[in-house]
Design an enzyme around this catalytic site. Structure first.
Site, PDB file in Angstrom:
ATOM      1  CB  CYS A  67      38.698  34.932  37.786  1.00 34.68           C
ATOM      2  SG  CYS A  67      38.573  33.158  37.468  1.00 34.68           S
ATOM      3  CG  HIS A 122      34.738  33.901  39.394  1.00 34.06           C
ATOM      4  ND1 HIS A 122      35.326  34.418  38.268  1.00 34.06           N
ATOM      5  CD2 HIS A 122      34.477  34.972  40.198  1.00 34.06           C
ATOM      6  CE1 HIS A 122      35.403  35.744  38.362  1.00 34.06           C
ATOM      7  NE2 HIS A 122      34.903  36.094  39.533  1.00 34.06           N
ATOM      8  CG  HIS A 134      35.715  39.514  40.775  1.00 28.72           C
ATOM      9  ND1 HIS A 134      34.689  38.790  40.238  1.00 28.72           N
ATOM     10  CD2 HIS A 134      35.158  40.731  41.083  1.00 28.72           C
ATOM     11  CE1 HIS A 134      33.572  39.498  40.235  1.00 28.72           C
ATOM     12  NE2 HIS A 134      33.837  40.673  40.741  1.00 28.72           N
TER      13      HIS A 134
END
Length: 279
Positions: A67, A122, A134
């Site tokens: 990510c 994240h 993402h």
């Protein structure tokens, strides 16, 4: 024989797993600079090329990402090479913004721990229309997800803006338009801090549009890219005075267009107004 079997079995398993297991490259590879300055248009091109690529932990491209690796790759490719590599450090850089003020390219940081321990684990890049891109996980790879999903919405920790503010050069190229008075009270609401998240997305079919400008010849490609970057569709139609009209839409109903009008006036042209084709 059994004694030798049990002695060598762990060794064989170790060799097997070391040869066939996942291999991670922990070295940080700075990507080649593709754009000398960051912009929404450049970021949009970079993000589009990464969709569908696999997720691999500790990778920052160009063939696979985790990510924060996706964020690192895209922004470093726009000559922002001093940015941090991991999400918890990326969350310390840039201007903090609220969810309602999100604009294209802003970073959204999440706590994806099972019990929501408050950690930043994240990160995604906002791409307009309440969505973000993402590197999701090993199963889904690089994809676009919606902030309206309770899982993501409930786990947002903070948002940051890294892209510099760009001058609103688009509307200046258009001939000023006389706004039309709209009877609906909702369309006349003053917007002190309009946000770039469309309240309702444009539809595939409909007669209602928001007119954001008029032009001769062809509109500035950068202006059209700005409209697309915020998640809208557009079309141009000829006018009776020889000028072409630039329309954002379509919308199924006037009410749908009215909900987006304040945002269009903020992002595209203060004199934008609702228009129905054929009238």
């Amino acid at each position: 024989m059994k004694k030798y079997y049990f002695i060598f079995l762990p060794v064989l398993l170790l060799l097997f797993t070391s040869g066939c297991g996942p291999k991670y490259d922990y070295t940080i590879h700075k990507p080649k600079v593709k754009y000398q300055a960051p912009s929404r248009e450049a970021l949009s091109k970079l993000l589009n090329k990464q969709l569908g690529k696999p997720y691999i932990w500790a990778e920052e491209g160009p063939d696979a990402f985790d990510c924060s690796g996706l964020v690192y790759y895209c922004y470093a490719s726009m000559n922002m090479q001093q940015i941090p590599r991991v999400s918890r450090n990326q969350a310390k850089v840039g201007k903090e913004v609220s969810v309602k003020d999100l604009r294209y390219g802003d970073l959204i940081f999440f706590d994806t721990t099972p019990r929501k321990t408050g950690q930043i684990t994240h990160v995604g890049i906002y791409v307009g229309d309440g969505k973000f891109q993402h590197a999701a996980n090993e199963k889904e790879g690089v994809k676009i997800s919606s902030l309206s999903k309770p899982y993501y919405r409930s786990r947002i920790k903070l948002c940051r803006r890294w892209l510099p503010e760009e001058p609103a050069s688009g509307p200046a190229a258009f001939k000023p338009l006389k706004p039309i008075r709209i009877a609906s009270a909702g369309t006349k609401t003053k917007c002190k801090s309009c946000f770039s998240v469309p309240q309702k997305v444009t539809a595939k079919h409909g007669d209602w549009f928001i007119q954001v400008g008029a032009f001769r010849g062809t509109p500035d490609p950068k202006w059209l890219a700005h409209i697309r970057a915020l998640g809208y569709d557009y079309r141009s139609t000829p006018g009776p005075d020889g000028m072409k009209r630039l329309l954002v839409g379509p919308f199924v109903s006037r009410e749908d267009a009215a909900q987006v009008l304040p945002n269009a006036q903020h992002e595209f042209n203060p004199k934008a107004f609702i228009k129905k084709l054929g009238t």
